[in-house]
Write an enzyme that holds these catalytic residues in place. Structure first.
Site, PDB file in Angstrom:
ATOM      1  N   ASP A  13       1.465 -16.942   3.736  1.00 54.07           N
ATOM      2  CA  ASP A  13       1.139 -15.872   2.780  1.00 54.07           C
ATOM      3  C   ASP A  13       2.392 -15.211   2.212  1.00 54.07           C
ATOM      4  OD1 ASP A  13      -1.711 -15.993   3.079  1.00 54.07           O
ATOM      5  OD2 ASP A  13      -1.513 -14.950   4.995  1.00 54.07           O
ATOM      6  N   ARG A  93       0.750  -2.587  12.325  1.00 55.34           N
ATOM      7  CA  ARG A  93       0.820  -2.450  10.873  1.00 55.34           C
ATOM      8  C   ARG A  93       1.409  -1.122  10.395  1.00 55.34           C
ATOM      9  NH1 ARG A  93       1.272  -7.556  10.185  1.00 55.34           N
ATOM     10  NH2 ARG A  93      -0.630  -8.779  10.038  1.00 55.34           N
ATOM     11  N   ASP A 122      -5.835  -5.586   7.428  1.00 48.15           N
ATOM     12  CA  ASP A 122      -4.404  -5.321   7.347  1.00 48.15           C
ATOM     13  C   ASP A 122      -4.012  -4.643   6.035  1.00 48.15           C
ATOM     14  OD1 ASP A 122      -3.884  -6.234   9.889  1.00 48.15           O
ATOM     15  OD2 ASP A 122      -3.506  -8.290   9.254  1.00 48.15           O
ATOM     16  N   SER A 172      -4.285 -19.135  10.922  1.00 49.87           N
ATOM     17  CA  SER A 172      -3.538 -17.952  10.509  1.00 49.87           C
ATOM     18  C   SER A 172      -3.291 -17.136  11.771  1.00 49.87           C
ATOM     19  CB  SER A 172      -4.356 -17.139   9.499  1.00 49.87           C
ATOM     20  OG  SER A 172      -3.814 -15.844   9.403  1.00 49.87           O
TER      21      SER A 172
END
Ligand code: ARG
Length: 395
Positions: A13, A93, A122, A172
């Protein structure tokens, strides 16, 4: 050219993001990798960034800050979203966002970018944290903006000579010292059991049993089997110790903030064992009503952390309550591990409220049973009176 700070892992990504930020937005890209214990090859990530044409790469070691200000409060809040997920990704995060805001200030960048999709949690955590810390920054999320999917991204990576590792093609993955999230690939089919190759710490073919003792001081884990060590080392060691007995896999259906249900697979041996041990120790040292109240505080804490409201004042308020309760959470908890299961089998604490003289069934008990009769009569009045009234009105 204007500058953008991109939160960069070196994966699919965020590699694709570098190219899009350059070509579509005409921006100079500063890549930022925040080390929260993901065990990556950071030299390699630096190289990937340079190969993609970033003007600068910044590495920030935030492991200690992550442990002190994010993992420790999570342990003390027994943090498990929907009673299962230890929130490893969720709590990292806001810290990554904080570092990105700092780097943007230092480099005079007026935008921050991240590689989150529009389907996940996220994006919620990044966007809200960035806006709370600096409302003047633009937020650019190329994957979300262009509605990109993984197959399209792989195609794009291929066309643009972006190298992607074999595991990144399969799953992922998001990893930090508190746990690993594994998504995509064969796991999208609800009926498929996660294959062994999805896991790094957990070994599933060990049939022997083992024990581990965790020492706590004021709600912070401080030792394994009597050996003192700092939290980072303790977590690392416990991932291996518990993982070796098959402990640590989570496979559950999770409600995302954006309103969809997803099948989530994690491995977090240390987090699961530490939360279980911590919860058990609290049951020994906190009063019944403290525990009942804290249970709802913990649940609220997990929801705020999960849903991107880390900087909500309520979280600070809850942390103040939790910190007060931790003054007595000191002691040692022994856990038995076998074939993926784990269970507390022993506990001790100088703050223990367990009263042997009261509870014993032997004649040395100081508990006068005769007092119970009156207590039970009065306690049950609420129920017996109500039932009497109901049957009278039925008749
Ligand atoms: N569902 C988890 C969460 O919301 C995991 C997210 C994992 N992220 C990833 N990029 N694979 O925290």
């Amino acid at each position: 050219m204007n500058k953008v700070v991109l939160a960069f892992s070196g994966g699919l990504d965020t590699s694709v993001c570098v190219k899009y930020l350059q070509s579509l937005h005409n921006l100079d890209v500063i890549t930022l990798t925040v080390d929260v214990g993901q065990n990556d090859d950071f030299k390699d990530i630096n190289k990937v960034s340079a190969d993609l044409g970033a003007v600068e790469h910044v590495y920030v070691d935030a492991k200690q800050e992550f442990l002190n200000d994010y993992v420790t409060p999570a342990i003390q809040a027994n943090a498990l979203y929907q009673q299962k997920y230890p929130l490893a990704t969720a709590i990292a995060r806001p810290l990554i966002a904080k570092k990105a805001v700092e780097v943007a200030r230092e480099h005079n960048a007026n935008a921050i970018s991240h590689g989150c999709t529009g389907k996940g949690n996220d994006q919620v955590r990044f966007d809200i944290a960035i806006r709370s810390l600096n409302p003047n920054l633009n937020i650019i999320a190329p994957i979300r903006d262009m509605n990109l999917t993984r197959d399209k991204e792989l195609e794009y990576a291929n066309e643009n000579n972006i190298k992607i590792s074999a595991v990144a093609k399969k799953y992922s993955i998001d990893e930090n010292l508190w746990g690993r999230a594994i998504e995509g690939g064969s796991l999208e089919n609800l009926e498929n059991e996660p294959p062994d190759d999805a896991f790094k710490f957990v070994k599933q073919n060990n049939t022997s049993a083992g024990y581990v003792s965790i020492g706590f001081e004021r709600g912070v884990p401080i030792s394994i089997d009597g050996t003192r060590m700092e939290l980072g080392l303790l977590v690392k060691k416990l991932n291996d110790v518990a993982g070796a007995f098959g402990v640590g896999i989570i496979d559950h259906i999770e409600d995302r903030v954006v309103g969809i249900k997803s099948r989530e697979v994690y491995e977090a041996p240390a987090a699961l064992v530490l939360v279980e041990a911590h919860k058990d120790l609290e049951k020994l040292v906190l009063t019944h009503n403290e525990l009942r109240f804290k249970f709802s505080v913990d649940d609220q804490w997990a929801w705020l952390a999960y849903s991107g409201l880390w900087l909500d004042p309520l979280l600070t308020d809850l942390n103040a309550f939790i910190a007060k309760t931790q003054e007595r959470v000191t002691g040692e908890i022994k856990i038995k591990m076998h074939n993926g299961s784990y269970r507390v089998v022993g506990r001790k604490s100088t703050f223990s409220l367990y009263d042997n003289d009261a509870i014993t069934y032997m004649s040395n008990s100081n508990f006068d049973q005769r007092l119970a009769s009156g207590f039970v009569t009065l306690w049950g009045l609420q129920s017996s009176a109500a039932n009497k009234m109901i049957s009278k009105n039925k008749a």
